[in-house]
Design a protein around this motif. Structure first.
Motif, mmCIF file in Angstrom:
data_model
loop_
_atom_site.group_PDB
_atom_site.id
_atom_site.type_symbol
_atom_site.label_atom_id
_atom_site.label_comp_id
_atom_site.label_asym_id
_atom_site.label_seq_id
_atom_site.Cartn_x
_atom_site.Cartn_y
_atom_site.Cartn_z
ATOM 1 N N ASN A 24 0.799 -1.229 0.000
ATOM 2 C CA ASN A 24 0.000 0.000 0.000
ATOM 3 C C ASN A 24 0.830 1.276 0.000
ATOM 4 O O ASN A 24 0.372 2.312 -0.480
ATOM 5 C CB ASN A 24 -0.917 0.030 1.230
ATOM 6 C CG ASN A 24 -1.749 -1.220 1.363
ATOM 7 O OD1 ASN A 24 -1.342 -2.162 2.024
ATOM 8 N ND2 ASN A 24 -2.912 -1.243 0.724
ATOM 9 N N ILE A 25 2.024 1.242 0.596
ATOM 10 C CA ILE A 25 2.827 2.456 0.759
ATOM 11 C C ILE A 25 3.980 2.460 -0.228
ATOM 12 O O ILE A 25 4.783 1.529 -0.271
ATOM 13 C CB ILE A 25 3.374 2.578 2.195
ATOM 14 C CG1 ILE A 25 2.239 2.698 3.206
ATOM 15 C CG2 ILE A 25 4.299 3.794 2.315
ATOM 16 C CD1 ILE A 25 2.693 2.744 4.662
ATOM 17 N N LYS A 26 4.067 3.534 -0.997
ATOM 18 C CA LYS A 26 5.227 3.804 -1.856
ATOM 19 C C LYS A 26 5.875 5.069 -1.310
ATOM 20 O O LYS A 26 5.226 6.108 -1.196
ATOM 21 C CB LYS A 26 4.809 4.036 -3.317
ATOM 22 C CG LYS A 26 3.990 2.901 -3.911
ATOM 23 C CD LYS A 26 4.821 1.671 -4.142
ATOM 24 C CE LYS A 26 3.994 0.594 -4.824
ATOM 25 N NZ LYS A 26 4.282 -0.728 -4.324
ATOM 26 N N SER A 27 7.158 4.988 -0.970
ATOM 27 C CA SER A 27 7.773 6.153 -0.348
ATOM 28 C C SER A 27 9.271 6.182 -0.569
ATOM 29 O O SER A 27 9.893 5.181 -0.930
ATOM 30 C CB SER A 27 7.496 6.160 1.160
ATOM 31 O OG SER A 27 8.257 5.155 1.800
ATOM 32 N N SER B 249 -7.567 -1.335 3.814
ATOM 33 C CA SER B 249 -8.096 -1.906 2.580
ATOM 34 C C SER B 249 -6.946 -2.254 1.643
ATOM 35 O O SER B 249 -5.977 -1.503 1.545
ATOM 36 C CB SER B 249 -9.038 -0.912 1.897
ATOM 37 O OG SER B 249 -9.368 -1.359 0.595
ATOM 38 N N LYS B 250 -7.095 -3.366 0.948
ATOM 39 C CA LYS B 250 -6.059 -3.746 -0.027
ATOM 40 C C LYS B 250 -6.016 -2.777 -1.202
ATOM 41 O O LYS B 250 -5.035 -2.733 -1.942
ATOM 42 C CB LYS B 250 -6.307 -5.171 -0.513
ATOM 43 C CG LYS B 250 -7.580 -5.355 -1.320
ATOM 44 C CD LYS B 250 -7.745 -6.799 -1.754
ATOM 45 C CE LYS B 250 -9.017 -6.987 -2.581
ATOM 46 N NZ LYS B 250 -9.176 -8.393 -3.003
ATOM 47 N N HIS B 251 -7.071 -1.992 -1.383
ATOM 48 C CA HIS B 251 -7.129 -1.038 -2.498
ATOM 49 C C HIS B 251 -6.529 0.320 -2.147
ATOM 50 O O HIS B 251 -6.282 1.138 -3.028
ATOM 51 C CB HIS B 251 -8.579 -0.834 -2.939
ATOM 52 C CG HIS B 251 -9.296 -2.104 -3.242
ATOM 53 N ND1 HIS B 251 -9.000 -2.892 -4.335
ATOM 54 C CD2 HIS B 251 -10.292 -2.753 -2.585
ATOM 55 C CE1 HIS B 251 -9.781 -3.959 -4.358
ATOM 56 N NE2 HIS B 251 -10.572 -3.906 -3.296
ATOM 57 N N ALA B 252 -6.320 0.602 -0.875
ATOM 58 C CA ALA B 252 -5.829 1.913 -0.430
ATOM 59 C C ALA B 252 -4.371 2.105 -0.853
ATOM 60 O O ALA B 252 -3.584 1.154 -0.875
ATOM 61 C CB ALA B 252 -5.970 2.037 1.077
ATOM 62 N N ARG B 253 -4.016 3.362 -1.167
ATOM 63 C CA ARG B 253 -2.653 3.679 -1.595
ATOM 64 C C ARG B 253 -2.156 4.943 -0.908
ATOM 65 O O ARG B 253 -2.883 5.921 -0.776
ATOM 66 C CB ARG B 253 -2.603 3.897 -3.122
ATOM 67 C CG ARG B 253 -2.907 2.656 -3.942
ATOM 68 C CD ARG B 253 -1.812 1.612 -3.811
ATOM 69 N NE ARG B 253 -2.109 0.391 -4.569
ATOM 70 C CZ ARG B 253 -2.653 -0.690 -4.058
ATOM 71 N NH1 ARG B 253 -2.999 -0.717 -2.770
ATOM 72 N NH2 ARG B 253 -2.873 -1.767 -4.793
ATOM 73 N N ILE B 254 -0.885 4.899 -0.483
ATOM 74 C CA ILE B 254 -0.229 6.052 0.134
ATOM 75 C C ILE B 254 1.086 6.279 -0.594
ATOM 76 O O ILE B 254 1.879 5.350 -0.768
ATOM 77 C CB ILE B 254 0.045 5.820 1.631
ATOM 78 C CG1 ILE B 254 -1.259 5.554 2.381
ATOM 79 C CG2 ILE B 254 0.753 7.028 2.242
ATOM 80 C CD1 ILE B 254 -1.053 5.162 3.838
ATOM 81 N N LEU C 100 -3.739 8.739 -0.813
ATOM 82 C CA LEU C 100 -3.120 9.854 -0.103
ATOM 83 C C LEU C 100 -1.757 10.142 -0.721
ATOM 84 O O LEU C 100 -0.905 9.254 -0.785
ATOM 85 C CB LEU C 100 -2.969 9.516 1.384
ATOM 86 C CG LEU C 100 -2.192 10.517 2.244
ATOM 87 C CD1 LEU C 100 -2.878 11.877 2.273
ATOM 88 C CD2 LEU C 100 -2.013 9.969 3.658
ATOM 89 N N PHE C 101 -1.572 11.369 -1.192
ATOM 90 C CA PHE C 101 -0.308 11.796 -1.792
ATOM 91 C C PHE C 101 0.306 12.880 -0.907
ATOM 92 O O PHE C 101 -0.296 13.947 -0.725
ATOM 93 C CB PHE C 101 -0.525 12.377 -3.195
ATOM 94 C CG PHE C 101 -1.126 11.404 -4.181
ATOM 95 C CD1 PHE C 101 -0.311 10.662 -5.029
ATOM 96 C CD2 PHE C 101 -2.495 11.234 -4.259
ATOM 97 C CE1 PHE C 101 -0.873 9.766 -5.938
ATOM 98 C CE2 PHE C 101 -3.065 10.348 -5.164
ATOM 99 C CZ PHE C 101 -2.250 9.608 -6.002
ATOM 100 N N ILE C 102 1.483 12.620 -0.369
ATOM 101 C CA ILE C 102 2.213 13.613 0.428
ATOM 102 C C ILE C 102 3.531 13.864 -0.291
ATOM 103 O O ILE C 102 4.381 12.974 -0.383
ATOM 104 C CB ILE C 102 2.461 13.133 1.869
ATOM 105 C CG1 ILE C 102 1.133 12.773 2.556
ATOM 106 C CG2 ILE C 102 3.192 14.203 2.665
ATOM 107 C CD1 ILE C 102 1.299 12.186 3.952
ATOM 108 N N ALA C 103 3.697 15.072 -0.804
ATOM 109 C CA ALA C 103 4.886 15.381 -1.606
ATOM 110 C C ALA C 103 6.104 15.625 -0.715
ATOM 111 O O ALA C 103 6.011 15.657 0.513
ATOM 112 C CB ALA C 103 4.607 16.599 -2.484
ATOM 113 N N GLU C 104 7.246 15.817 -1.342
ATOM 114 C CA GLU C 104 8.507 15.936 -0.614
ATOM 115 C C GLU C 104 8.548 17.150 0.314
ATOM 116 O O GLU C 104 7.909 18.165 0.073
ATOM 117 C CB GLU C 104 9.673 16.005 -1.600
ATOM 118 C CG GLU C 104 9.682 17.236 -2.489
ATOM 119 C CD GLU C 104 10.815 17.198 -3.509
ATOM 120 O OE1 GLU C 104 11.686 18.074 -3.439
ATOM 121 O OE2 GLU C 104 10.801 16.288 -4.354
ATOM 122 N N LYS C 105 9.275 16.982 1.402
ATOM 123 C CA LYS C 105 9.558 18.036 2.385
ATOM 124 C C LYS C 105 8.303 18.613 3.032
ATOM 125 O O LYS C 105 8.272 19.776 3.421
ATOM 126 C CB LYS C 105 10.405 19.144 1.753
ATOM 127 C CG LYS C 105 11.773 18.671 1.299
ATOM 128 C CD LYS C 105 12.604 19.784 0.720
ATOM 129 C CE LYS C 105 13.966 19.269 0.262
ATOM 130 N NZ LYS C 105 14.764 20.311 -0.399
#
Length: 201
Positions: free
Chosen positions: A48-51, A66-71, A93-98
């Motif tokens: 779920n998490i790409k970071s 949820s298996k469909h949720a993405r961060i 959920l998209f959290i950009a750099e800094k």
């Protein structure tokens, strides 16, 4: 590699002289633990998490239900203590750099929330992209809407950001505000406050 190492050492020495080496050590140990906690959460929710590298301080947590949720979390995101990030259903959920997220913040995402780079979020901020559907008895118990917070935005303490909100780049959201709708770029948003007194005796 040598140049990078030299730069890091120089930064640590200068920081130690300014803060005191004991306090500099404590602060950087706290950062290192935060990065380890972030890695643990990334392992726990590896689908779920790409970071990139980010920090998740003491008692802060990421919950994915949820298996469909993405961060998606950009590099050098810093999440301070006692923050709660929850993503459910098909939420993205998209959290950009800094991006900096201060103590006791809550982010609840079931649809889509985007936070632009270099945005700073003060303590006790609540961001929710959904409401409970109390008007209808349909099967859908949530009313969902997108939230977009632009780049270099400052969100003050105790702000509540509701669904269907777009905050433009470089905007400032005054402390204690409730935000819904469009906030133009390069503006200060505040809810008008008027004092009133009602005599009761």
């Amino acid at each position: 590699m040598w140049i990078l190492g030299k730069k890091i050492l120089s930064t640590l020495i200068n920081d130690g002289r300014g803060r005191g080496f004991y306090y500099m050590f404590i602060m950087n140990a706290s950062h290192a633990i935060g990065i380890l906690r972030a890695c643990l959460n990334k392992l726990l929710y590896y689908r779920n998490i790409k970071s990139s590298i980010f920090s998740l301080q003491t008692n802060s947590r990421i919950d994915v239900f949820s298996k469909h949720a993405r961060i998606y979390i950009g590099k050098f995101v810093f999440i301070r203590k006692n923050a709660s990030i929850r993503v459910d259903h098909y939420g993205e959920l998209f959290i950009a750099e800094k991006v900096f997220i201060n103590d006791h913040c809550n982010i609840n995402c079931v649809y889509k929330i985007t936070i632009g780079k270099n945005t700073k979020i003060a303590p006790n901020v609540s961001i929710n992209d959904h409401d409970h559907n109390f008007r209808e008895n349909s099967g859908e118990h949530l009313v969902k809407g997108e939230i977009i917070i632009g780049e270099n935005v400052w969100v003050g303490s105790n702000v509540v950001i509701l669904r269907d909100t777009v905050i433009g780049d470089n905007a400032v959201i005054a402390a204690g505000s409730v935000v819904k709708g469009n906030v133009p770029a390069n503006t200060i948003f505040l809810n008008k406050r008027e004092k009133s007194y009602i005599q009761y005796a």
